[in-house]
Enzyme design. Structure first.
Site, mmCIF file in Angstrom:
data_model
loop_
_atom_site.group_PDB
_atom_site.id
_atom_site.type_symbol
_atom_site.label_atom_id
_atom_site.label_comp_id
_atom_site.label_asym_id
_atom_site.label_seq_id
_atom_site.Cartn_x
_atom_site.Cartn_y
_atom_site.Cartn_z
ATOM 1 N N ASP A 238 0.878 -1.165 0.000
ATOM 2 C CA ASP A 238 0.000 0.000 0.000
ATOM 3 C C ASP A 238 0.920 1.220 0.000
ATOM 4 O O ASP A 238 2.119 1.122 0.316
ATOM 5 C CB ASP A 238 -0.945 0.005 1.215
ATOM 6 C CG ASP A 238 -2.128 0.948 0.987
ATOM 7 O OD1 ASP A 238 -2.045 1.786 0.065
ATOM 8 O OD2 ASP A 238 -3.124 0.854 1.724
HETATM 9 C C1 BGC Z 1 -4.958 3.394 0.131
HETATM 10 C C2 BGC Z 1 -5.013 2.409 -1.024
HETATM 11 C C3 BGC Z 1 -4.782 3.131 -2.316
HETATM 12 C C4 BGC Z 1 -3.455 3.868 -2.252
HETATM 13 C C5 BGC Z 1 -3.132 4.636 -3.501
HETATM 14 C C6 BGC Z 1 -3.731 4.277 0.105
HETATM 15 O O1 BGC Z 1 -3.871 5.349 0.984
HETATM 16 O O2 BGC Z 1 -5.006 2.689 1.355
HETATM 17 O O3 BGC Z 1 -6.258 1.758 -1.044
HETATM 18 O O4 BGC Z 1 -4.812 2.214 -3.366
HETATM 19 O O5 BGC Z 1 -3.503 4.792 -1.184
HETATM 20 O O6 BGC Z 1 -3.950 5.750 -3.614
#
Ligand code: BGC
Length: 761
Positions: A238
């Site tokens: 993530d």
């Molecule tokens: C989120 C993810 C997301 C990523 C990219 C993170 O803050 O938890 O779900 O895909 O950001 O935006």
């Protein structure tokens, strides 16, 4: 269409390209080049990854992972909370296909979704992105979504693996969960998506699991995901989930996102140089990242503009299939032609249709419920008053007066209420289930004077329907429905669409009635999943805690009847269920047939019943359909932590056909042999009871102990049989040393050996 796994031929090419790279180049593949793309190195092009899940958030300008900066227009399909309530895998696949087309057009190689985390608490700030409190729904819909997206040659990255069920302290918190609960509740959706639909990637979560960051968790990312489930794609982090890059690489995390301007690349290189990291880790991960790029490259493919109108129409159909009719007294809905309607509440004019954070989409257009109702019912039949200010919390008496004036003069009042987008977002959790006070005041004031009152809810996570529930005639749960939700709501209110959504999560009376209440959101860096497998309806049904609306509930404008439930048991641990469902009403509609399994008492506490199969079926008036459901071994099994395997308790199971988790329409008992005769392997610390009752070791042990006894001693020992119960729970190695017992350890070891030679079951 993306091949399920890189073909060996392609893989060999990728492997060769990567193996020939310099260490610096290989390592460059392991971290993002920037926020959304990977590095381009000699022979391996860059690729773009972007959110997901219910639309494509392609940022052309400034980048961020919280939806702060803008993105290019894309269709905002119904978020997970709505799509989950459709219980419709064909629909999820169609939405996936459309998302894949949009992703291609916007130059996105990998779409970051689906999000299949379980709704452990109704307070989780991202519940609007997730499908359900139940792993079967989450897995089936997630797998369908992946099939759809990948059919367009675009990759997917199922997220957030694993046990990421809250936003509070999400980047540090340790989710303390026992293994059985992980295996039975928090893993199965990921497992199903990985095994059924072969997503190109898996995104690990921010949190720790039992103390270890998901990004550094070898057990999670390598042992379970790759070795047990056979995942062959890439694991990515993530955004910002990596705390120790070298440890993460060793654990199986291939790609760190976003990039870190070379800092972590340098860490990897120096670890290889000082000998603390074997290059095989770098090679394996670089090959997986290059393979991901190769699988999702669509050079020469069709990247033509998507059909904005067709996608909007699909978003409307998907939203229509997701709305749940919770209550409909005296056939209040659908509205009859000619009905004079008062539309009240500012959400009718400024709809709430998605949540905040990384999934925030810049929609191609937005359907306004008020306008759609006017189109359907005629301008002069629809009168509107805002009733409250979207941002205010105090009921304004003027706004209320205007609304109640309209309500008095109308045949039916439709009150639009819910939660503002600011209240439900990534990054924080809610603290209560309440609607804003001015929304509640509007419902109560209107219900007091109106002929008939219909409440339309717009919310990502569930809200309490108290204390006003009994005062209104009908309630539509309209979730966050995406950009075409306004049209879909008008379709359902006027009967153009027959509602067919079912709750994929329980609506409790009170927050205090929910399973995780005393263990959410944790403290001192830990959140204890104390309710174990009793999540959502599993808790309500097992502990007998009433809910306002149970999981699986949802009404229709027609009625469905069930007949001929029968269950075949062709083996020891699986079954086939047959039944006939009939549309007994006078309009076409769709039912969701739900099959639950209730297990007999066994070695672990099982939920009272668990959803094990479901199917949505559309039927014309009077039409019947006979359905068959296969229940495999896992439908009856629990995860046995002592033996690290799925185990089926022998005994009587009840196969239950439910209108919801609480309302069982028919049941049939079956008897399963299961794992009868199979005993857990013995060890020195197995209990005295386990030893004496073991079918192989037990008799041998007794024989050995009594062999040298005199007749008199043997009789005395037999007379003491009952007394033995008092020591049943003692570990054998302790018992064996007790004065008067003395069983030599070698004898026990020989017996353990004997049980392995002659395994039982
Ligand atoms: C989120 C993810 C997301 C990523 C990219 C993170 O803050 O938890 O779900 O895909 O950001 O935006």
């Amino acid at each position: 269409m993306i091949a399920p796994a890189p073909s060996s031929e392609k893989n060999e090419v990728v492997t060769k390209v990567v193996k020939d790279l310099r260490l610096e180049d290989k390592t460059a593949l392991l971290s993002g080049r920037d926020f959304w793309s990977t590095a381009e190195v000699n022979g391996v092009p860059s690729m773009v990854l972007t959110d997901g899940p219910h639309g494509v958030r392609r940022q052309a300008g400034e980048a961020d992972n919280l939806g702060i900066h803008g993105s290019l227009p894309a269709t905002c399909f119904p978020p997970g909370t709505a799509l989950g309530s459709s219980w419709d895998q064909e629909l999820a696949e169609e939405v996936g296909q459309a998302l894949g087309r949009e992703a291609r057009h916007l130059g996105v190689n990998v779409l970051l979704g689906p999000a299949v985390n379980i709704k452990r608490s109704p307070l989780c700030g991202r519940n609007f992105e997730y499908f359900s409190e139940d792993p079967l729904i989450s897995g089936v819909l997630g797998a369908a979504w992946v099939r759809g997206v990948q059919s367009q040659g675009v990759g997917t990255s199922v997220k957030h693996f694993a046990a990421n069920n809250q936003e509070t302290d999400r980047m540090r918190i340790s989710s303390d969960v026992d293994e059985r609960t992980l295996r039975e509740i928090y893993f199965p959706a990921f497992e199903r998506v990985v095994q059924e639909s072969k997503p190109t990637a898996v995104m690990c979560s921010y949190n720790r699991i039992n103390g270890t960051y998901a990004s550094e968790n070898t057990w999670l990312l390598t042992d379970v995901l790759r070795k047990e489930w056979g995942f062959t794609g890439a694991v990515l982090s993530d955004w910002g989930a990596v705390s120790n890059r070298v440890a993460a690489l060793k654990a199986g995390l291939d790609l760190e996102m976003p990039g870190s301007d070379g800092t972590t690349t340098a860490e990897i290189i120096s670890a290889v140089k000082d000998g603390s990291l074997d290059t095989s880790f770098v090679d394996a991960s670089a090959i997986r990242v290059a393979a991901l790029q190769q699988l999702t490259a669509f050079e020469g493919g069709d990247t033509s503009a998507f059909d904005v109108d067709a996608h909007h129409a699909l978003a409307r159909r998907a939203a229509g299939g997701s709305i749940v009719l919770l209550r409909n007294e005296n056939g209040t809905l659908p509205l009859q032609p000619g009905t004079r309607v008062a539309v009240l509440g500012e959400f009718a004019e400024k709809p709430r249709y998605q949540g905040g954070g990384s999934s925030h989409i810049n929609p191609t257009r937005i359907d306004i419920p008020l306008e759609e109702l006017r189109k359907n019912l005629g301008e002069d039949h629809v009168h509107y008053a805002p009733g409250y200010g979207v941002t205010g919390t105090e009921a304004s008496s003027l706004l209320l007066e205007e609304a109640t004036d309209l309500a008095r003069r109308a045949d039916v009042s439709i009150v639009f209420v819910g939660l503002d987008e600011k209240e439900e977002s990534e990054g924080f959790d809610r603290t209560n289930l309440d609607l804003p006070a001015d929304h509640v005041a509007l419902i109560e004031a209107v219900a007091a004077v109106s002929n008939r009152t219909v409440v339309v809810l717009s919310n990502g996570g569930v809200v309490t329907l108290e204390p006003w529930h009994d005062d209104v005639d009908a309630i539509l749960e309209g979730w966050a429905l995406g950009q075409a939700g306004g049209g879909a709501l008008a379709d359902v209110l006027t009967g153009r669409t027959n509602p067919s959504g079912r709750l994929a999560e329980t609506i409790p009376f009170r927050l205090n009635d929910t399973a995780s209440f005393i263990n959410f959101p944790g403290e001192a860096g830990h959140v204890r999943y104390g309710e174990g497998a009793l999540v959502g309806y599993r808790y309500h049904e097992t502990v007998d805690v009433p809910a306002r609306y149970p999981f699986g509930h949802g009404l229709s404008y027609t009625t469905f009847t069930y007949s001929d439930l029968s269950v075949d048991v062709p083996g020891t641990d699986h079954a086939t269920v047959h039944l006939t469902v009939t549309n007994a009403g006078d309009r076409a509609g769709a039912d969701v047939v739900q099959i639950y399994v209730a297990a007999p008492k066994g070695p672990v506490r099982k939920p009272l019943r668990e959803l094990r199969a479901f199917q949505k079926v559309t039927l014309e008036p009077g039409e019947s359909r006979t359905l068959a459901f296969e229940l495999d071994r896992r439908a009856f099994a629990h995860y046995d932590i002592t033996d690290s395997r799925w185990a089926v308790t022998p005994g009587e199971y009840s196969i239950e056909l439910g209108r919801s988790s609480h309302d069982i329409a028919a049941r049939s008992a079956i008897s399963l042999e299961g794992d009868a005769g199979r005993t857990a392997p013995l060890s020195l610390t197995s209990t005295v009871e386990e030893w004496f009752t073991h079918p192989v070791a037990g008799p041998l042990l007794i024989e050995g102990m009594t062999a040298s006894m005199t007749e008199e001693q043997r009789e005395a020992a037999e007379a003491m049989q009952d007394g033995l119960k008092m020591v049943y729970s003692m570990p054998m190695d302790q018992f064996a040393k007790f004065p008067g017992v003395t069983i030599p350890q070698e004898a026990l070891e020989q017996l353990i050996h004997a049980t392995r030679e002659a395994p039982v079951g």
